[in-house]
Design an enzyme around this catalytic site. Structure first.
Site, PDB file in Angstrom:
ATOM      1  N   PHE A  30       0.834  -1.270  -0.156  1.00 35.87           N
ATOM      2  CA  PHE A  30       0.139   0.158   0.076  1.00 35.87           C
ATOM      3  C   PHE A  30       0.954   1.051   0.056  1.00 35.87           C
ATOM      4  CE2 PHE A  30      -3.143   3.225   1.335  1.00 35.87           C
ATOM      5  CZ  PHE A  30      -4.343   2.548   0.742  1.00 35.87           C
ATOM      6  N   GLU A  66      -0.840  -6.147   7.524  1.00 35.72           N
ATOM      7  CA  GLU A  66      -0.309  -7.235   7.298  1.00 35.72           C
ATOM      8  C   GLU A  66       1.160  -7.634   7.766  1.00 35.72           C
ATOM      9  OE1 GLU A  66      -4.078  -6.633   5.993  1.00 35.72           O
ATOM     10  OE2 GLU A  66      -2.284  -5.626   5.085  1.00 35.72           O
ATOM     11  N   ILE A  90      -0.631   7.047   5.454  1.00 38.36           N
ATOM     12  CA  ILE A  90      -0.770   8.571   5.131  1.00 38.36           C
ATOM     13  C   ILE A  90      -2.119   8.912   5.535  1.00 38.36           C
ATOM     14  CG2 ILE A  90      -1.019  10.542   3.446  1.00 38.36           C
ATOM     15  CD1 ILE A  90       0.886   8.647   1.641  1.00 38.36           C
ATOM     16  N   THR A  94     -10.580   9.814   7.908  1.00 42.95           N
ATOM     17  CA  THR A  94     -11.239   9.223   8.837  1.00 42.95           C
ATOM     18  C   THR A  94     -10.291   8.565   9.899  1.00 42.95           C
ATOM     19  OG1 THR A  94     -11.010   6.936   7.781  1.00 42.95           O
ATOM     20  CG2 THR A  94     -12.721   8.488   7.128  1.00 42.95           C
ATOM     21  N   HIS A  96      -9.496   5.634  10.274  1.00 38.86           N
ATOM     22  CA  HIS A  96      -8.517   4.662   9.811  1.00 38.86           C
ATOM     23  C   HIS A  96      -7.413   4.732  10.058  1.00 38.86           C
ATOM     24  CE1 HIS A  96      -8.343   0.778   7.798  1.00 38.86           C
ATOM     25  NE2 HIS A  96      -7.571   1.390   6.965  1.00 38.86           N
TER      26      HIS A  96
END
Length: 157
Positions: A30, A66, A90, A94, A96
């Site tokens: 990611f 992960e 980054i 939200t 998250h």
């Protein structure tokens, strides 16, 4: 104010001799342009510190959450002197960001403590892409140096 390089060792310091070490790197895909640069900088620095290319293993995982499970799998092999966690989180709009940053960091620490293996944490947590880009190369190199220094320290204790 303290300089970011305060506490770093000279490359010639014996604590940064990686010649006999085996290092595993776990890279989150990611934000891959950033994590590719982090991983490449880390590997280049490991080679510069004397770690043989055949003793550097790189595995990739989907994202930062992960990373700990892959670190755990490598630690369980008992073949590595140190591990490196590479990722980039980054901040978005939200909660998250906090969840991923906190949980991935806690997971990395848990594996290190449970297996008594040094893990250099190069999972960037930044407010924006510009901050990540500014840190990607330096933090990759720093992680390599931390991994080598800590592997040597633990072998000497």
């Amino acid at each position: 104010m303290l300089d970011a390089n305060q506490g770093t060792l000279a490359a010639s310091d014996s604590r940064l001799n990686g010649k006999k070490l085996r290092i595993g790197i776990v890279q989150a895909r990611f934000n891959e342009p950033i994590t590719n640069t982090l991983a490449q900088a880390c590997k280049a620095e490991l080679l510069a510190l004397g770690v043989a290319e055949k003793h550097i293993d790189l595995v990739q995982v989907p994202g930062a959450l992960e990373v700990p499970v892959a670190l755990l799998a490598l630690a369980e092999k008992l073949e590595y002197d140190a591990l490196v966690a590479v990722g980039c989180i980054i901040r978005g709009e939200t909660y998250h960001f906090e969840l991923v940053a906190n949980e991935s960091g806690a997971g990395v620490s848990r594996v290190a403590l449970d297996y008594q293996i040094p893990i250099a944490n190069a999972i960037l947590t930044t407010e924006n892409l510009a901050q990540a880009i500014a840190r990607q190369t330096e933090k990759g190199r720093d992680a390599a140096r931390v991994a080598v220094e800590m592997a040597n320290l633990l072998s000497d204790i």
